[in-house]
Design an enzyme around this catalytic site. Structure first.
Site, PDB file in Angstrom:
ATOM      1  N   ASN A   1       0.816  -1.232   0.000  1.00 21.28           N
ATOM      2  CA  ASN A   1       0.000   0.000   0.000  1.00 21.28           C
ATOM      3  C   ASN A   1       0.847   1.279   0.000  1.00 21.28           C
ATOM      4  O   ASN A   1       0.429   2.294  -0.546  1.00 21.28           O
ATOM      5  CB  ASN A   1      -1.017  -0.009   1.151  1.00 21.28           C
ATOM      6  CG  ASN A   1      -0.405  -0.120   2.516  1.00 21.28           C
ATOM      7  OD1 ASN A   1       0.745  -0.512   2.661  1.00 21.28           O
ATOM      8  ND2 ASN A   1      -1.163   0.235   3.530  1.00 21.28           N
TER       9      ASN A   1
ATOM     10  N   LYS B   1      12.132  -8.413   1.400  1.00 22.64           N
ATOM     11  CA  LYS B   1      11.167  -8.999   0.483  1.00 22.64           C
ATOM     12  C   LYS B   1       9.961  -8.071   0.378  1.00 22.64           C
ATOM     13  O   LYS B   1       9.240  -7.881   1.346  1.00 22.64           O
ATOM     14  CB  LYS B   1      10.681 -10.368   0.978  1.00 22.64           C
ATOM     15  CG  LYS B   1       9.884 -11.089  -0.099  1.00 22.64           C
ATOM     16  CD  LYS B   1       8.867 -12.067   0.444  1.00 22.64           C
ATOM     17  CE  LYS B   1       7.658 -11.405   1.004  1.00 22.64           C
ATOM     18  NZ  LYS B   1       6.865 -10.621   0.047  1.00 22.64           N
ATOM     19  N   PRO B   2       9.756  -7.471  -0.799  1.00 22.79           N
ATOM     20  CA  PRO B   2       8.603  -6.575  -0.943  1.00 22.79           C
ATOM     21  C   PRO B   2       7.337  -7.379  -1.240  1.00 22.79           C
ATOM     22  O   PRO B   2       7.409  -8.585  -1.476  1.00 22.79           O
ATOM     23  CB  PRO B   2       8.988  -5.730  -2.155  1.00 22.79           C
ATOM     24  CG  PRO B   2       9.805  -6.668  -3.006  1.00 22.79           C
ATOM     25  CD  PRO B   2      10.533  -7.582  -2.043  1.00 22.79           C
ATOM     26  N   ALA B   3       6.201  -6.699  -1.268  1.00 22.18           N
ATOM     27  CA  ALA B   3       4.931  -7.365  -1.578  1.00 22.18           C
ATOM     28  C   ALA B   3       4.920  -7.814  -3.037  1.00 22.18           C
ATOM     29  O   ALA B   3       5.547  -7.187  -3.900  1.00 22.18           O
ATOM     30  CB  ALA B   3       3.784  -6.410  -1.304  1.00 22.18           C
TER      31      ALA B   3
ATOM     32  N   SER C   1      -0.476  -7.282   7.428  1.00 24.97           N
ATOM     33  CA  SER C   1      -1.693  -7.608   8.173  1.00 24.97           C
ATOM     34  C   SER C   1      -1.367  -8.216   9.539  1.00 24.97           C
ATOM     35  O   SER C   1      -0.309  -8.818   9.744  1.00 24.97           O
ATOM     36  CB  SER C   1      -2.524  -8.598   7.364  1.00 24.97           C
ATOM     37  OG  SER C   1      -1.781  -9.783   7.163  1.00 24.97           O
TER      38      SER C   1
ATOM     39  N   GLU D   1       4.491  -3.860  12.328  1.00 20.47           N
ATOM     40  CA  GLU D   1       3.515  -2.762  12.238  1.00 20.47           C
ATOM     41  C   GLU D   1       2.324  -3.326  11.470  1.00 20.47           C
ATOM     42  O   GLU D   1       2.451  -3.684  10.301  1.00 20.47           O
ATOM     43  CB  GLU D   1       4.178  -1.567  11.532  1.00 20.47           C
ATOM     44  CG  GLU D   1       3.464  -0.277  11.786  1.00 20.47           C
ATOM     45  CD  GLU D   1       2.446   0.026  10.721  1.00 20.47           C
ATOM     46  OE1 GLU D   1       1.241  -0.184  10.993  1.00 20.47           O
ATOM     47  OE2 GLU D   1       2.835   0.457   9.624  1.00 20.47           O
ATOM     48  N   LEU D   2       1.175  -3.441  12.155  1.00 17.05           N
ATOM     49  CA  LEU D   2       0.081  -4.269  11.638  1.00 17.05           C
ATOM     50  C   LEU D   2      -1.179  -3.457  11.354  1.00 17.05           C
ATOM     51  O   LEU D   2      -1.097  -2.267  11.077  1.00 17.05           O
ATOM     52  CB  LEU D   2      -0.175  -5.405  12.634  1.00 17.05           C
ATOM     53  CG  LEU D   2       1.103  -6.182  13.049  1.00 17.05           C
ATOM     54  CD1 LEU D   2       0.810  -7.197  14.131  1.00 17.05           C
ATOM     55  CD2 LEU D   2       1.737  -6.858  11.831  1.00 17.05           C
TER      56      LEU D   2
ATOM     57  N   CYS E   1      -3.264   1.673   7.087  1.00 22.68           N
ATOM     58  CA  CYS E   1      -3.534   1.126   8.420  1.00 22.68           C
ATOM     59  C   CYS E   1      -4.003   2.215   9.377  1.00 22.68           C
ATOM     60  O   CYS E   1      -4.593   1.918  10.400  1.00 22.68           O
ATOM     61  CB  CYS E   1      -2.302   0.405   8.944  1.00 22.68           C
ATOM     62  SG  CYS E   1      -0.816   1.363   8.732  1.00 22.68           S
TER      63      CYS E   1
ATOM     64  N   GLU F   1     -11.197  -4.448   9.915  1.00 15.00           N
ATOM     65  CA  GLU F   1     -10.527  -3.415   9.118  1.00 15.00           C
ATOM     66  C   GLU F   1     -11.100  -3.437   7.699  1.00 15.00           C
ATOM     67  O   GLU F   1     -11.337  -4.510   7.149  1.00 15.00           O
ATOM     68  CB  GLU F   1      -9.027  -3.706   9.093  1.00 15.00           C
ATOM     69  CG  GLU F   1      -8.198  -2.540   8.602  1.00 15.00           C
ATOM     70  CD  GLU F   1      -6.686  -2.810   8.688  1.00 15.00           C
ATOM     71  OE1 GLU F   1      -5.935  -1.841   8.811  1.00 15.00           O
ATOM     72  OE2 GLU F   1      -6.266  -3.975   8.618  1.00 15.00           O
TER      73      GLU F   1
HETATM   74  P1  ADP Z   1      -1.915  -7.205   3.077  1.00 16.91           P
HETATM   75  O1  ADP Z   1      -3.222  -7.661   3.576  1.00 16.91           O
HETATM   76  O2  ADP Z   1      -1.570  -5.795   3.343  1.00 16.91           O
HETATM   77  O3  ADP Z   1      -1.561  -7.688   1.694  1.00 16.91           O
HETATM   78  P2  ADP Z   1      -0.094  -9.143   4.056  1.00 16.91           P
HETATM   79  O4  ADP Z   1       0.241  -9.287   5.484  1.00 16.91           O
HETATM   80  O5  ADP Z   1      -0.742 -10.275   3.351  1.00 16.91           O
HETATM   81  O6  ADP Z   1      -0.925  -7.839   4.054  1.00 16.91           O
HETATM   82  O7  ADP Z   1       1.196  -8.716   3.204  1.00 16.91           O
HETATM   83  C1  ADP Z   1       2.213  -7.905   3.681  1.00 16.91           C
HETATM   84  C2  ADP Z   1       3.536  -8.520   3.322  1.00 16.91           C
HETATM   85  O8  ADP Z   1       3.620  -9.786   3.942  1.00 16.91           O
HETATM   86  C3  ADP Z   1       3.742  -8.767   1.826  1.00 16.91           C
HETATM   87  O9  ADP Z   1       5.100  -8.549   1.511  1.00 16.91           O
HETATM   88  C4  ADP Z   1       3.428 -10.239   1.688  1.00 16.91           C
HETATM   89  O10 ADP Z   1       4.086 -10.844   0.605  1.00 16.91           O
HETATM   90  C5  ADP Z   1       3.965 -10.772   2.993  1.00 16.91           C
HETATM   91  N1  ADP Z   1       3.389 -12.042   3.428  1.00 16.91           N
HETATM   92  C6  ADP Z   1       2.123 -12.497   3.296  1.00 16.91           C
HETATM   93  N2  ADP Z   1       1.989 -13.720   3.828  1.00 16.91           N
HETATM   94  C7  ADP Z   1       3.218 -14.073   4.318  1.00 16.91           C
HETATM   95  C8  ADP Z   1       3.758 -15.215   5.006  1.00 16.91           C
HETATM   96  N3  ADP Z   1       2.986 -16.249   5.320  1.00 16.91           N
HETATM   97  N4  ADP Z   1       5.059 -15.184   5.337  1.00 16.91           N
HETATM   98  C9  ADP Z   1       5.844 -14.140   5.047  1.00 16.91           C
HETATM   99  N5  ADP Z   1       5.409 -13.033   4.419  1.00 16.91           N
HETATM  100  C10 ADP Z   1       4.113 -12.996   4.057  1.00 16.91           C
END
Ligand code: ADP
Length: 475
Positions: free
Chosen positions: A145, A168-170, A223, A244-245, A278, A379
């Site tokens: 985001n 590791k990015p999203a 999350s 940070e969640l 968030c 949320e």
């Molecule tokens: P959002 O709901 O904001 O997508 P996530 O928590 O799913 O939140 O994603 C945030 C980050 O966490 C991303 O980089 C995603 O790839 C990573 N992520 C999601 N699931 C896992 C997991 N099981 N282990 C490690 N990283 C993860």
């Protein structure tokens, strides 16, 4: 990916596609990293740590300052890339790049403010010294985001402290991560110090990060569900963590507030990044006495918001990240409607014409929202403003605190006493008083309860990457 000073493919050769969430257009692809790539990145970060930790604070500061300069020079290119890859309107993307760059200059300066202490002893022949040392290799996992500022908020302090890192990015925003790394690489950060592993399957990478004893610290933004899993795995290995969640921010309008000003603030704040933040307000508490003026102003503002491709001038709300995100928002709105909420503005997916190719939900206002509705506790991460009418200003803080989250809260009042009492009683990490932007690189950011552990930014931000070392000297 960037490992040990080289831009590399995944060892498997696999890649994944990156698309524009507004148009569905293919933007490019990224290497689909797997555990062996993450291990190689940790190898590099671990090997480069002793030399990096031994650089002077002045040298690390200078490199971060160069990165700040480069990010500032590239800000328009970065903003356009962000809008294409993540969807937020260009104006918001420009603001995010500024915010991202702020972490670099802030931590360039904080790097030189890490001090130790000379402490008293009971023995005349003894001296005590306590100093700060970098924790070691940091593993960072970042969300989509805020796909540039969430990287610099971690990389800035980690590098300032003398740590090396693997990030590791999203999976939906690897191109922004690559462009951010290019800034650091061009600024001259030495080989092996920063490593980027992109992946389409995040869990196996998270497992490597949390199981490898060479990783001293995990920093995560995302999350609550994923943060909880990662924190429990890290705990087995006694890694330091900051997470940070999620959040569920209350926005309280007190009876003495100007309802028009408050509604304008709510409209500006709630729809930033299409509500995918968030700290986005999720419960707007408005006293019955101000309700009609507040709702009228809010609705008239929201009706005027243009939804569409963030690259188009005048668009205020862009696409959501995915169809799953749209479905979640739709489910919350339907649930509220079924349980009696009013929907004076919006309330539906946008699927016609240009909207068909993207993930759009109409900016929405819900009225008469009550506790039994899903949106009251879950949320949203979407462009929906839920208004809750209340009667008793003495109870509204309790209502606001009645959540497991504790990230951000907002208060509108013209009475300094009301403001101060609310600031003291609200159990949230960040509180905006008549202020819709209570964040900055210079102040701590983070939450209580299910919103996480640790603080980023401010003077505290660098502490997450440092540990204390005590020396007793017999002389
Ligand atoms: P959002 O709901 O904001 O997508 P996530 O928590 O799913 O939140 O994603 C945030 C980050 O966490 C991303 O980089 C995603 O790839 C990573 N992520 C999601 N699931 C896992 C997991 N099981 N282990 C490690 N990283 C993860």
């Amino acid at each position: 990916m960037f490992i040990d000073g080289e831009w590399v493919d995944a060892r498997s050769g696999k890649t994944f596609d990156v698309t524009n969430p507004a148009t569905g257009e293919l933007l490019g692809s990224a290497p689909a990293g797997e555990p062996e790539d993450a291990v190689a990145a940790i190898d590099a970060a671990y090997a480069s740590f002793p030399d990096w930790a031994n650089t002077t604070a002045y040298e690390r500061s200078r490199l971060l300052y160069s990165a700040w300069q480069l990010m500032t020079e590239r800000s328009e290119m970065l903003a356009q890339l962000m809008t294409a890859e993540q969807g937020k309107p260009l104006k918001a993307a420009r603001a995010e790049v500024n915010y991202a760059a702020d972490f670099l200059i802030w931590f360039a300066e904080e790097a030189k403010r890490v001090n130790g202490e000379w402490l008293p002893s009971q023995r005349p022949d003894q001296r005590f010294l306590s100093v700060k040392a970098p924790v070691g290799v940091v593993a960072a996992i970042t969300p989509w985001n805020y796909p540039i500022s969430m990287l610099t908020r971690k990389m800035g302090p980690a590098l300032a402290a003398g740590c090396t890192l693997v990030l590791k990015p999203a999976e939906s925003t690897p191109l922004c991560a690559k462009a951010t790394f290019e800034v650091f690489v061009d600024a001259g950060i030495p080989e092996g110090v920063i490593n980027l592993v992109t992946a389409v399957e995040p869990a196996p990478i998270g497992d490597v990060f949390t199981a490898d004893p060479r990783v001293a610290k995990l920093t995560f933004t995302g999350s609550t569900a994923v943060g909880r899993v990662l924190a429990s795995k890290s705990a087995a290995n006694l890694q330091r963590i900051s997470v940070e969640l999620g959040g569920h921010a209350p926005f309280i309008v007190f009876p003495d507030a100007d309802p028009v000003h408050a509604a304008k603030g709510a409209a500006a704040l709630k729809f930033l990044n299409a509500g995918q933040a968030c700290i986005s307000p999720n419960r707007l508490y408005v006293p019955a006495s101000l309700r009609s003026t507040f709702e009228e102003t809010l609705c008239s503002r929201v009706e005027k918001i243009e939804t569409g491709n963030g690259a188009v001038e005048g668009v205020g709300v862009g696409p959501l990240v995915s169809d799953t995100a749209v479905a979640k928002v739709e489910r919350q709105v339907e649930d509220a409607r079924d349980k009696g909420a009013g929907v004076p503005v919006g309330g539906t997916r946008l699927t016609q014409g240009d909207y068909a190719a993207g993930h759009f939900f109409a900016p929405t206002v819900l009225t008469d929202v009550t506790e039994d509705m899903t949106i009251y506790r879950e949320e949203t991460f979407g462009p929906v403003a839920p208004v809750i009418s209340y009667d008793d200003p003495d109870q509204v803080i309790e209502l606001a605190n009645d959540t497991n989250y504790g990230l951000a809260a907002y208060v509108y009042t013209r009475d300094i006493g009301v403001a101060m009492r609310a600031f003291e009683r609200l159990r949230f990490g960040i509180i905006g008083v008549n202020d819709v932007n209570p964040t900055s690189a210079s102040v701590p950011f983070g939450g209580m309860g299910d919103s996480g552990l640790g603080r980023e930014g401010g003077h505290e931000g660098i502490n997450e990457y440092l540990e204390t070392k005590t020396g007793g000297f017999a002389i």
